[in-house]
Enzyme design. Sequence first.
Site, PDB file in Angstrom:
ATOM      1  N   GLY A  46       0.817  -1.218   0.000  1.00  0.00           N
ATOM      2  CA  GLY A  46       0.000   0.000   0.000  1.00  0.00           C
ATOM      3  C   GLY A  46       0.844   1.259   0.000  1.00  0.00           C
ATOM      4  N   CYS A  47       1.913   1.253   0.768  1.00  0.00           N
ATOM      5  CA  CYS A  47       2.781   2.427   0.865  1.00  0.00           C
ATOM      6  C   CYS A  47       3.520   2.668  -0.450  1.00  0.00           C
ATOM      7  CB  CYS A  47       3.763   2.266   2.016  1.00  0.00           C
ATOM      8  SG  CYS A  47       2.925   2.142   3.627  1.00  0.00           S
ATOM      9  N   THR A  48       3.914   1.595  -1.115  1.00  0.00           N
ATOM     10  CA  THR A  48       4.577   1.727  -2.402  1.00  0.00           C
ATOM     11  C   THR A  48       3.612   2.296  -3.436  1.00  0.00           C
ATOM     12  OG1 THR A  48       6.089  -0.090  -1.900  1.00  0.00           O
ATOM     13  CG2 THR A  48       5.782   0.463  -4.232  1.00  0.00           C
ATOM     14  N   ALA A  51       3.104   6.030  -2.749  1.00  0.00           N
ATOM     15  CA  ALA A  51       4.271   6.824  -3.143  1.00  0.00           C
ATOM     16  C   ALA A  51       4.363   6.943  -4.661  1.00  0.00           C
ATOM     17  CB  ALA A  51       5.543   6.202  -2.578  1.00  0.00           C
TER      18      ALA A  51
END
Length: 156
Positions: A46-48, A51
């Site tokens: 999710g963070c990738t 970003a």
Amino acid sequence: MAKKLELGDPAPQFDLREDGGGTLSLASFAGKKLVLYFYPKDDTSGCTMEAIDFNRLLPQFTRAKTAIVGVSPDSCASHEKFKAKHELGLTLLSDETKKMLEAYGVWIEKSMYGRKYMGVERSTFLIGPDGRIARAWRKVKVPGHAEEALAAAKSL
């Protein structure tokens, strides 16, 4: 624990190490718009995705005179690897002490599989040129979020 930030509240000050060396503070953005997004961990799915979405829209945010800064409790070394792996042009700040995360009210108790732990609530704040919270998104769902933040920045 800090009180929940409301629209119009002054954005909490910060002075943190950034990827690549140096420090960055809220004062660095005085008179400018800033999208400040908080995420749990470098290089997780999710963070990738989040970003990459913000990075893809970076030129449009720049045209809207809005800076984008990501913040997590990961180290600067972790941020540098994350940025290199995914070719990110975003600035990432390291809050290993979690003081900024607490000031923005995003360091919270979470629960997974019945286990309680402290972690980052995926959240984004649009800070106006006056240094005040212009928009806040809590418990962010990644798909479409960067576009929503861009639309809000353009309308400010």
